[in-house]
Design a protein around this motif. Structure first.
Motif, PDB file in Angstrom:
ATOM      1  N   MET A 234     -15.402 -70.211   1.071  1.00 31.59           N
ATOM      2  CA  MET A 234     -16.126 -71.126   1.952  1.00 31.59           C
ATOM      3  C   MET A 234     -17.438 -71.571   1.320  1.00 31.59           C
ATOM      4  SD  MET A 234     -15.894 -69.242   5.678  1.00 31.59           S
ATOM      5  CE  MET A 234     -16.118 -67.575   5.068  1.00 31.59           C
ATOM      6  N   LYS A 235     -17.876 -72.763   1.744  1.00 37.33           N
ATOM      7  CA  LYS A 235     -19.268 -73.161   1.600  1.00 37.33           C
ATOM      8  C   LYS A 235     -19.882 -73.037   2.984  1.00 37.33           C
ATOM      9  CE  LYS A 235     -19.213 -76.491  -2.225  1.00 37.33           C
ATOM     10  NZ  LYS A 235     -19.523 -77.902  -2.611  1.00 37.33           N
ATOM     11  N   PHE A 236     -21.159 -72.652   3.024  1.00 34.43           N
ATOM     12  CA  PHE A 236     -21.778 -72.548   4.354  1.00 34.43           C
ATOM     13  C   PHE A 236     -23.292 -72.694   4.259  1.00 34.43           C
ATOM     14  CE2 PHE A 236     -21.544 -68.238   2.713  1.00 34.43           C
ATOM     15  CZ  PHE A 236     -22.776 -67.673   3.032  1.00 34.43           C
ATOM     16  N   VAL A 237     -23.833 -73.191   5.375  1.00 28.11           N
ATOM     17  CA  VAL A 237     -25.277 -73.266   5.588  1.00 28.11           C
ATOM     18  C   VAL A 237     -25.585 -72.372   6.780  1.00 28.11           C
ATOM     19  CG1 VAL A 237     -27.200 -74.749   6.227  1.00 28.11           C
ATOM     20  CG2 VAL A 237     -25.418 -75.616   4.715  1.00 28.11           C
ATOM     21  N   THR A 238     -26.671 -71.593   6.700  1.00 29.10           N
ATOM     22  CA  THR A 238     -26.957 -70.656   7.794  1.00 29.10           C
ATOM     23  C   THR A 238     -28.434 -70.620   8.137  1.00 29.10           C
ATOM     24  OG1 THR A 238     -26.794 -68.353   8.508  1.00 29.10           O
ATOM     25  CG2 THR A 238     -27.151 -68.722   6.170  1.00 29.10           C
ATOM     26  N   ASN A 239     -28.683 -70.462   9.414  1.00 33.76           N
ATOM     27  CA  ASN A 239     -30.017 -70.124   9.920  1.00 33.76           C
ATOM     28  C   ASN A 239     -29.888 -68.703  10.461  1.00 33.76           C
ATOM     29  OD1 ASN A 239     -32.657 -70.208  10.880  1.00 33.76           O
ATOM     30  ND2 ASN A 239     -32.023 -71.066  12.858  1.00 33.76           N
ATOM     31  N   PHE A 240     -30.334 -67.730   9.671  1.00 30.84           N
ATOM     32  CA  PHE A 240     -30.022 -66.331   9.931  1.00 30.84           C
ATOM     33  C   PHE A 240     -31.316 -65.555  10.146  1.00 30.84           C
ATOM     34  CE2 PHE A 240     -28.149 -62.163   8.380  1.00 30.84           C
ATOM     35  CZ  PHE A 240     -27.290 -62.011   9.463  1.00 30.84           C
ATOM     36  N   LEU A 241     -31.521 -65.080  11.380  1.00 28.11           N
ATOM     37  CA  LEU A 241     -32.786 -64.432  11.737  1.00 28.11           C
ATOM     38  C   LEU A 241     -33.115 -63.220  10.861  1.00 28.11           C
ATOM     39  CD1 LEU A 241     -35.093 -64.662  13.832  1.00 28.11           C
ATOM     40  CD2 LEU A 241     -33.899 -62.936  15.170  1.00 28.11           C
ATOM     41  N   PRO A 242     -32.168 -62.299  10.567  1.00 33.63           N
ATOM     42  CA  PRO A 242     -32.519 -61.166   9.702  1.00 33.63           C
ATOM     43  C   PRO A 242     -33.055 -61.592   8.340  1.00 33.63           C
ATOM     44  CG  PRO A 242     -30.466 -60.721  10.846  1.00 33.63           C
ATOM     45  CD  PRO A 242     -30.803 -62.154  11.128  1.00 33.63           C
ATOM     46  N   ALA A 243     -32.547 -62.712   7.791  1.00 32.68           N
ATOM     47  CA  ALA A 243     -33.049 -63.187   6.504  1.00 32.68           C
ATOM     48  C   ALA A 243     -34.470 -63.732   6.636  1.00 32.68           C
ATOM     49  CB  ALA A 243     -32.123 -64.280   5.969  1.00 32.68           C
ATOM     50  N   ILE A 244     -34.760 -64.374   7.768  1.00 27.71           N
ATOM     51  CA  ILE A 244     -36.109 -64.896   8.000  1.00 27.71           C
ATOM     52  C   ILE A 244     -37.122 -63.754   8.024  1.00 27.71           C
ATOM     53  CG2 ILE A 244     -37.590 -66.055   9.698  1.00 27.71           C
ATOM     54  CD1 ILE A 244     -35.142 -67.705  10.521  1.00 27.71           C
ATOM     55  N   ILE A 248     -41.267 -63.260   6.187  1.00 27.98           N
ATOM     56  CA  ILE A 248     -42.447 -63.453   7.033  1.00 27.98           C
ATOM     57  C   ILE A 248     -43.515 -62.405   6.703  1.00 27.98           C
ATOM     58  CG2 ILE A 248     -43.314 -63.382   9.393  1.00 27.98           C
ATOM     59  CD1 ILE A 248     -41.748 -65.889   8.732  1.00 27.98           C
ATOM     60  N   GLN A 249     -44.747 -62.855   6.565  1.00 29.46           N
ATOM     61  CA  GLN A 249     -45.876 -61.957   6.339  1.00 29.46           C
ATOM     62  C   GLN A 249     -47.004 -62.282   7.324  1.00 29.46           C
ATOM     63  OE1 GLN A 249     -46.965 -62.451   2.195  1.00 29.46           O
ATOM     64  NE2 GLN A 249     -45.691 -60.711   1.585  1.00 29.46           N
ATOM     65  N   ILE A 365     -51.070 -55.945  17.477  1.00 32.60           N
ATOM     66  CA  ILE A 365     -51.341 -57.359  17.185  1.00 32.60           C
ATOM     67  C   ILE A 365     -50.492 -57.820  16.013  1.00 32.60           C
ATOM     68  CG2 ILE A 365     -53.093 -58.993  16.387  1.00 32.60           C
ATOM     69  CD1 ILE A 365     -55.169 -57.316  17.856  1.00 32.60           C
ATOM     70  N   HIS A 366     -50.412 -56.984  14.963  1.00 32.58           N
ATOM     71  CA  HIS A 366     -49.586 -57.331  13.791  1.00 32.58           C
ATOM     72  C   HIS A 366     -48.140 -57.575  14.216  1.00 32.58           C
ATOM     73  CE1 HIS A 366     -46.958 -56.546  10.358  1.00 32.58           C
ATOM     74  NE2 HIS A 366     -47.957 -56.998   9.593  1.00 32.58           N
ATOM     75  N   ASP A 367     -47.584 -56.661  15.029  1.00 36.55           N
ATOM     76  CA  ASP A 367     -46.195 -56.803  15.471  1.00 36.55           C
ATOM     77  C   ASP A 367     -46.011 -58.073  16.298  1.00 36.55           C
ATOM     78  OD1 ASP A 367     -45.648 -54.435  14.198  1.00 36.55           O
ATOM     79  OD2 ASP A 367     -45.673 -53.212  16.026  1.00 36.55           O
ATOM     80  N   LEU A 368     -46.993 -58.370  17.135  1.00 38.12           N
ATOM     81  CA  LEU A 368     -46.923 -59.565  17.977  1.00 38.12           C
ATOM     82  C   LEU A 368     -46.916 -60.833  17.126  1.00 38.12           C
ATOM     83  CD1 LEU A 368     -47.029 -60.880  20.811  1.00 38.12           C
ATOM     84  CD2 LEU A 368     -49.516 -60.758  20.652  1.00 38.12           C
ATOM     85  N   LEU A 369     -47.839 -60.929  16.178  1.00 40.28           N
ATOM     86  CA  LEU A 369     -47.908 -62.106  15.309  1.00 40.28           C
ATOM     87  C   LEU A 369     -46.673 -62.233  14.435  1.00 40.28           C
ATOM     88  CD1 LEU A 369     -51.668 -61.991  14.195  1.00 40.28           C
ATOM     89  CD2 LEU A 369     -50.614 -63.464  15.923  1.00 40.28           C
ATOM     90  N   TYR A 370     -46.177 -61.089  13.964  1.00 31.90           N
ATOM     91  CA  TYR A 370     -44.974 -61.075  13.124  1.00 31.90           C
ATOM     92  C   TYR A 370     -43.789 -61.656  13.891  1.00 31.90           C
ATOM     93  CZ  TYR A 370     -41.122 -59.051  10.364  1.00 31.90           C
ATOM     94  OH  TYR A 370     -39.982 -58.872   9.627  1.00 31.90           O
ATOM     95  N   GLN A 371     -43.625 -61.207  15.141  1.00 34.81           N
ATOM     96  CA  GLN A 371     -42.503 -61.692  15.942  1.00 34.81           C
ATOM     97  C   GLN A 371     -42.683 -63.169  16.302  1.00 34.81           C
ATOM     98  OE1 GLN A 371     -39.717 -59.775  16.579  1.00 34.81           O
ATOM     99  NE2 GLN A 371     -38.909 -61.776  17.182  1.00 34.81           N
ATOM    100  N   GLN A 372     -43.912 -63.575  16.566  1.00 30.98           N
ATOM    101  CA  GLN A 372     -44.163 -64.985  16.888  1.00 30.98           C
ATOM    102  C   GLN A 372     -43.801 -65.887  15.712  1.00 30.98           C
ATOM    103  OE1 GLN A 372     -48.297 -65.158  18.069  1.00 30.98           O
ATOM    104  NE2 GLN A 372     -47.879 -64.503  20.184  1.00 30.98           N
ATOM    105  N   LYS A 373     -44.174 -65.457  14.516  1.00 28.79           N
ATOM    106  CA  LYS A 373     -43.856 -66.251  13.326  1.00 28.79           C
ATOM    107  C   LYS A 373     -42.349 -66.327  13.102  1.00 28.79           C
ATOM    108  CE  LYS A 373     -48.036 -65.787  10.518  1.00 28.79           C
ATOM    109  NZ  LYS A 373     -48.534 -65.521   9.142  1.00 28.79           N
ATOM    110  N   ILE A 374     -41.666 -65.215  13.300  1.00 22.26           N
ATOM    111  CA  ILE A 374     -40.205 -65.194  13.133  1.00 22.26           C
ATOM    112  C   ILE A 374     -39.555 -66.156  14.117  1.00 22.26           C
ATOM    113  CG2 ILE A 374     -38.133 -63.773  13.442  1.00 22.26           C
ATOM    114  CD1 ILE A 374     -39.772 -61.400  12.407  1.00 22.26           C
ATOM    115  N   ASP A 375     -39.943 -66.041  15.379  1.00 16.71           N
ATOM    116  CA  ASP A 375     -39.349 -66.895  16.414  1.00 16.71           C
ATOM    117  C   ASP A 375     -39.617 -68.376  16.131  1.00 16.71           C
ATOM    118  OD1 ASP A 375     -38.487 -64.607  17.661  1.00 16.71           O
ATOM    119  OD2 ASP A 375     -40.117 -64.555  19.122  1.00 16.71           O
TER     120      ASP A 375
END
Length: 610
Positions: A234-244, A248-249, A365-375
């Motif tokens: 297959m060829k595929f394009v993905t938007n995959f949250l674990p990869a994001i 993220i930093q 705060i770090h966890d909150l910002l990290y999750q916000q950036k991921i989302d």
């Protein structure tokens, strides 16, 4: 079946234990265990005969069934005939050996006094009541089992005689000089130098070359090895949250600014303490309200009420508190109705909001910002993918969405490792929409959502193969890699043998550096040396002069060479009698059993079912 037999051999087979024949209540006795003489019904009455004396079939069957029942979890429904026969054979073997040991002890004419028999009787818990020997219980139990005190004492006398003889043979505690030598070996320390060597040291490209003919011959000879189920690429394009998440930093400066701005999660919210009065009628509540309204604030605050407790402004409040608006300490509410009762609420204290210390708040705060950036990143990419999804080619979709385009290797139905491990993708990839008449249709899928992992895919099947043998072209590279790996293992093994020969001959070897010095004991646990190497070090005979050399192969790709330079012995040998006694006990018992059997006439009945 073999696994069950191994389990039984280690756990339930009756060992050869020469102990008192009269077990448990000691009511079986030799008379209950053996029959005497010969009769036409021997096969029905006896399971076996030893020197003409029959072993009771009833006694045997009882013991065998008890053991089978005890281990029914290994036998299942009882239909495992081989397993049952193995248990029966072990029970009979034990009975024969016990009887021979009994006769052997009896032949020695050891003297057992009446006092010894009396003491043994008074020690047996079966005759106890309230923790003490009870003579009446003793006589009742004997009578119930058909014994008189004299016949019971005679049987017990023979049993004690057997026990004493066997203890004298097997349970002596002295240590022979040889045992002291074993102690010295067991507790010595060996000085070594260690060198690690691995298959990565092999880099002879000429020796590792594999010809095309070798590869083709392996394929032709082992074609079944390359059978595969139906599969797709297959060829595929993905938007995959674990990869994001991996990209993220959150910078320390971002955490500091968030805290400085007093945003959500950085403040301890304002808290308020309330009290309440409850009434069964509105008149009573209104009367109390009128009275308290006329009081001064301090007097009103000191009026006894039931505490409702502290409540933070950002938490869910009880229904009563949502109906009031009190902002001054000591202020009260008008009567409030709830479920037929009436209440007056008083505000007692206010604790103003305050900022959490930075050190306390920074992790959350770090966890909150990290999750916000991921989302945020996931939403942006998902929006871009949705806008590009209707374009005619995957290349255009990837370019428009800004997401990378991937090519999968072969993916199988019920795949465990590739992108096809997701059932949602597997179902689409192997559907009629993607494959028709054994060929890919070239169709591009709609967006496939993988809810479990917060991912979405767009796929296109580019190749398909029915179940069958892979073509030579498909597998020649993997065959080549396999043949090179096998050659490398062979060369590695030969090289290890050559290096050891060099060490033994000259004391040095090409490519080995013995930089690791160690003191090794029998039970050493150390990350630097493999446990197999420790055993080999102690299996090596120290040289009279100079050093001894050895090597331990650890799998197919690693080795540890060692140089044994010296041995240090303990000043005093430890007493190993307790350590070696169990093994010696088994050895001696087996030897005695073998000797006694060789002198006895043993006949197993044809219908013993062993």
């Amino acid at each position: 079946m073999m696994e069950k037999i191994r389990t039984a051999a280690n756990s339930i087979i009756v060992k050869i234990i020469f102990s008192i024949i009269i077990l448990a209540f000691i009511f079986t006795g030799v008379g209950g265990f053996l029959g005497f003489g010969s009769s036409a019904k021997d096969e029905q009455v006896y399971i076996a005969k030893v020197d003409g004396e029959g072993i009771s079939r009833n006694t045997f069957e009882k013991q065998a069934q008890e053991l089978i029942q005890k281990n029914s979890h290994l036998i299942g429904d009882g239909s495992d005939d081989s397993f049952v026969k193995m248990i029966r054979a072990s029970v009979l073997s034990n009975q024969i050996d016990n009887y021979l040991a009994y006769k052997f002890a009896d032949s020695l004419n050891a003297n057992i006094s009446d006092e010894q028999v009396k003491m043994e009787i008074r020690k047996q818990p079966v005759f106890f009541e309230n923790g003490r020997f009870n003579n009446q219980r003793y006589l009742q139990l004997l009578a119930a089992n058909g014994y008189t005190p004299d016949t019971y004492a005679d049987g017990l006398r023979s049993a004690i005689k057997q026990q004493q003889v066997m203890d004298a043979l097997f349970l002596t505690d002295f240590v022979l000089p040889t045992d002291s030598d074993i102690s010295l070996l067991d507790n010595q320390t060996r000085a070594i130098y260690l060198a690690n060597y691995s298959i990565d040291n092999i880099n002879d490209n000429d020796a590792l070359a594999v010809s095309d003919d070798e590869i083709k011959n392996y394929y032709d000879t082992n074609k079944q090895e390359f059978y595969h189920d139906k599969r797709v690429k297959m060829k595929f394009v993905t938007n995959f949250l674990p990869a994001i998440k991996q990209d993220i930093q959150v910078l320390p400066s971002e955490v500091e600014k968030y805290h400085a701005d007093s945003k959500d999660g950085t403040m301890i919210p304002e808290k308020r303490l309330y009290s309440v009065l409850s009434f069964t009628s509105l008149d009573a509540a209104q009367k109390e309200y009128n009275l308290m309204s006329k009081m001064q604030g301090k007097q009103r605050s000191s009026t006894k009420m039931d505490s409702l407790g502290w409540f933070a402004l950002d938490e869910k409040l009880p229904e009563l508190l949502t109906k009031i608006k009190l902002d001054t300490i000591g202020s009260i509410s008008k009567p409030l109705e709830q479920d037929g009762d009436f209440y007056i609420i008083r505000l007692d204290q206010i604790e103003k909001a305050k900022k959490l210390p930075f050190e306390y708040a920074k992790a959350s705060i770090h966890d909150l910002l990290y999750q916000q950036k991921i989302d945020k990143k996931y939403r942006e990419q998902q929006t871009a993918l949705e806008k590009a999804a209707k374009l005619p080619t995957l290349d255009e979709i990837a370019k428009k969405s800004g997401l990378p385009l991937y090519d999968s290797d072969w993916t199988y139905e019920k795949e465990n490792f590739s992108v096809g491990r997701y059932p949602e993708i597997n179902d689409v990839a192997f559907s009629d929409e993607m494959i028709k008449d054994g060929k890919p249709t070239g169709k591009i899928s709609d967006i496939i959502n993988i809810a479990q992992y917060d991912g979405s895919y767009i796929i296109q099947v580019t190749d398909y193969q029915d179940a069958g043998i892979s073509t030579f072209e498909d597998v020649k590279d993997s065959i080549k890699a396999k043949l090179i790996a096998e050659k490398k293992k062979q060369i590695f093994s030969q090289k290890v043998a050559t290096l050891l020969a060099q060490l033994k001959q000259t004391g040095v070897a090409d490519g080995l550096s013995f930089a690791q010095k160690m003191s090794v004991t029998q039970n050493l646990v150390d990350d630097r040396i493999n446990e197999k190497t420790v055993k080999d070090v102690f299996a090596t005979i120290p040289a009279v002069e100079g050093n001894s050399y050895g090597v331990t192969l650890i799998g197919d790709d690693k080795a540890q060479f060692f140089v044994l330079t010296g041995v240090t012995y303990p000043e005093k040998a430890d007493d190993l009698s307790e350590k070696i006694k169990p093994e010696m006990l088994i050895l001696n018992r087996n030897s005695l059993a073998k000797d006694l059997r060789s002198k006895a006439e043993i006949k197993i009945m044809p219908n013993a079912n062993l």
